[in-house]
Design a protein around this motif. Sequence first.
Motif, PDB file in Angstrom:
ATOM      1  N   LYS A   1      -8.714   4.633  -3.438  1.00  0.00           N
ATOM      2  CA  LYS A   1      -8.814   5.554  -2.449  1.00  0.00           C
ATOM      3  C   LYS A   1      -9.230   4.859  -1.029  1.00  0.00           C
ATOM      4  N   LYS A   2     -10.455   4.160  -1.228  1.00  0.00           N
ATOM      5  CA  LYS A   2     -10.812   3.326  -0.106  1.00  0.00           C
ATOM      6  C   LYS A   2      -9.768   2.435   0.453  1.00  0.00           C
TER       7      LYS A   2
ATOM      8  N   GLU B   1     -11.450   5.495  -6.854  1.00  0.00           N
ATOM      9  CA  GLU B   1     -12.514   5.353  -5.832  1.00  0.00           C
ATOM     10  C   GLU B   1     -12.233   4.353  -4.953  1.00  0.00           C
TER      11      GLU B   1
ATOM     12  N   ALA C   1      -6.447  10.564   3.344  1.00  0.00           N
ATOM     13  CA  ALA C   1      -6.955  10.254   1.700  1.00  0.00           C
ATOM     14  C   ALA C   1      -5.906  11.011   0.877  1.00  0.00           C
ATOM     15  N   PRO C   2      -5.501  10.141   0.043  1.00  0.00           N
ATOM     16  CA  PRO C   2      -4.590  10.598  -1.091  1.00  0.00           C
ATOM     17  C   PRO C   2      -5.296  11.598  -1.990  1.00  0.00           C
ATOM     18  N   ASN C   3      -4.458  12.311  -2.723  1.00  0.00           N
ATOM     19  CA  ASN C   3      -5.011  13.216  -3.670  1.00  0.00           C
ATOM     20  C   ASN C   3      -5.201  12.527  -5.042  1.00  0.00           C
ATOM     21  N   LEU C   4      -6.508  12.759  -5.717  1.00  0.00           N
ATOM     22  CA  LEU C   4      -6.949  11.905  -7.113  1.00  0.00           C
ATOM     23  C   LEU C   4      -6.384  12.726  -8.042  1.00  0.00           C
TER      24      LEU C   4
ATOM     25  N   SER D   1      -7.513   4.512   2.687  1.00  0.00           N
ATOM     26  CA  SER D   1      -8.011   4.733   3.884  1.00  0.00           C
ATOM     27  C   SER D   1      -8.057   3.473   4.901  1.00  0.00           C
TER      28      SER D   1
END
Length: 445
Positions: A86-87, A83, A96-99, A90
Motif C-alpha cells: 500500500k505504501k 501495508e 490508496a488501493p483497496n486491501l 502511495s
Amino acid sequence: MNNNTFDRRNFLKLSSAAIGGIALNAGLTGVLASPVRKVGEKKTIKLGFVGLGGRGSYHLSAALGIPDVEVKALCEIVPDRLEQAKKWVSEYGQPAPNLYGRGPMDYVRLCEEEDLDAVICATPWDSHSAICLAAMRNDKHAACEVPLVQTLEEAWELVETHEKTGKWASIVIGGFGDLTLLNMVRNDLLGDILHLESGYIHDLRKVKFDPEGEPWRLAYTAIRNGNLYPDHPMRNMMPILNINHGDRFDYLVSMSTKSVMINQYAAAKFGPDSEYATKKLTLGDYNATLIRTTNGKLITLNHDTHTPHPREDFRVQGTKGVYVRDKSRSRIYLDEVSPESHEWESPDKYLEKFAHPIDLNYKPAPRRSGPIRGHGQQSSTTPINWHRLVLALQEEKMPDWDVYDSVTSSAIIPLTELSVNNKSKPVDFPDFTKGNWKTRKPIYS
C-alpha cells in the motif's frame, strides 16, 4: 491405466493424483462491452495484485513504473506485506488501493467487487489456477507467475473458462524468451531443429529451508515426483519448435533418480535427528524427461533443485549446426561455415546479426528513480514482458502467451508425474488447441 486414452473424462480422473487447486465461490459474469475511446487515446489499465511476497512485490514495483497503469486493489495474507505494498502505491502518487487480507480466500472477494482489467497472481503454486479462474469468471483477465496449473483438470478448466467468457489466463509475467536465439532459428541459421536440451537446474536447498523464502517448495519435495518446474525452459523451447503453432507435443517419458540430497543437507545443517534429515522424500534429486513432437522433434527437459551446481542453460541442435548458450562460455558450430572443422566458435557476430526486431524496437517507459524492488531483475527499466502485457490489455489483444500455450507449458508437471509413477511409460500429451495448432500464427511473429 491406459496412457493412450486421454480424452476429457480421463483427464479429470487422472488429475486427482496431483495437488488440487482451491475451491472457488466466485460466480460467472458476462463479458462487458469495451468503452469507446478516441483514436490514439491510451486506455488506463486497472490492476489488482494477489500475493505480495518476493515475486509479487517485484511485479507490483514493475507495474507502478508504467504510465497509464493504476493499482486499484491488493490481496495478501501477511499484514506487513499488505501495508508495505500500500505504501509503495502511495509513493507513486496513486490513490490508496483497496486491501484484501481476510485470509487465503479473500482473492474471491477482490475478483467479485473490483472493477479491473486484470488480476496479477504471484502466490504459491497450488492456488494459481484457482485465482485465475476467479478472475476470469468475474470479467477479468489474469496474468500469473509460473506454473499456471498443477493438474490436468485445472488445465482443461482454464481452457474451457476462457472459451466461455472470452477472458484469458497467461504466464506472460513469468519471464521472457531469448528472441535473438529464436530469430537465429527462424532465419535457418541452424537448419531444421532436431533437438533441444535445457531445464531448471538451480540449487534451491537453502531456499527450501528458508522460512522467509519459499518453504512451501519443500512440501512438494515430500509428496511429488516429476518435473515440477518446466516453464522457464519452455519459454524458449515452445516458440523455437512452434509448439501449438504448427507443431505440438505428442508424448513424453520421464524418469527420476532416488532422493538423498535434501536428507543430507538437513542432517548437515540441522542435525541428524532433525525432521528432514530422517523424513522419507518423494521428489527425485534429478528428473530427466524426453518429449517428442508430432513433427518428429525431440526435447530433453531436466529438473534438479537439490544437487550442488551452478546454473545451466540451453542447447539447440539443428541439421546445419548447434548453439550452446551458457553464462560462462556460449558457443556455436555451423557445418561448412565455422572457421575450424568440429571446433567451437564465438557466437557474438551471429547474436549481433540476428537481434530480434522486438528487442531492437523496444522503447520502455522512462527510467525510474530507482531499481525495481522485490525478487527479480534489479533494473530501472520496465521489463519487456510487462510492457507487452500492458500493451495487450490496452489494445484488447491476447498477450504473447495465450491460455493454450500457458497451460501446455505447465501441464508437463502432472504428465511427468504420471510417467514416473508408471515406471517411465510413455504418456500422451493433450491437445489443448483441439486441432487448431496446425494453423495458429507463431508466437512473437
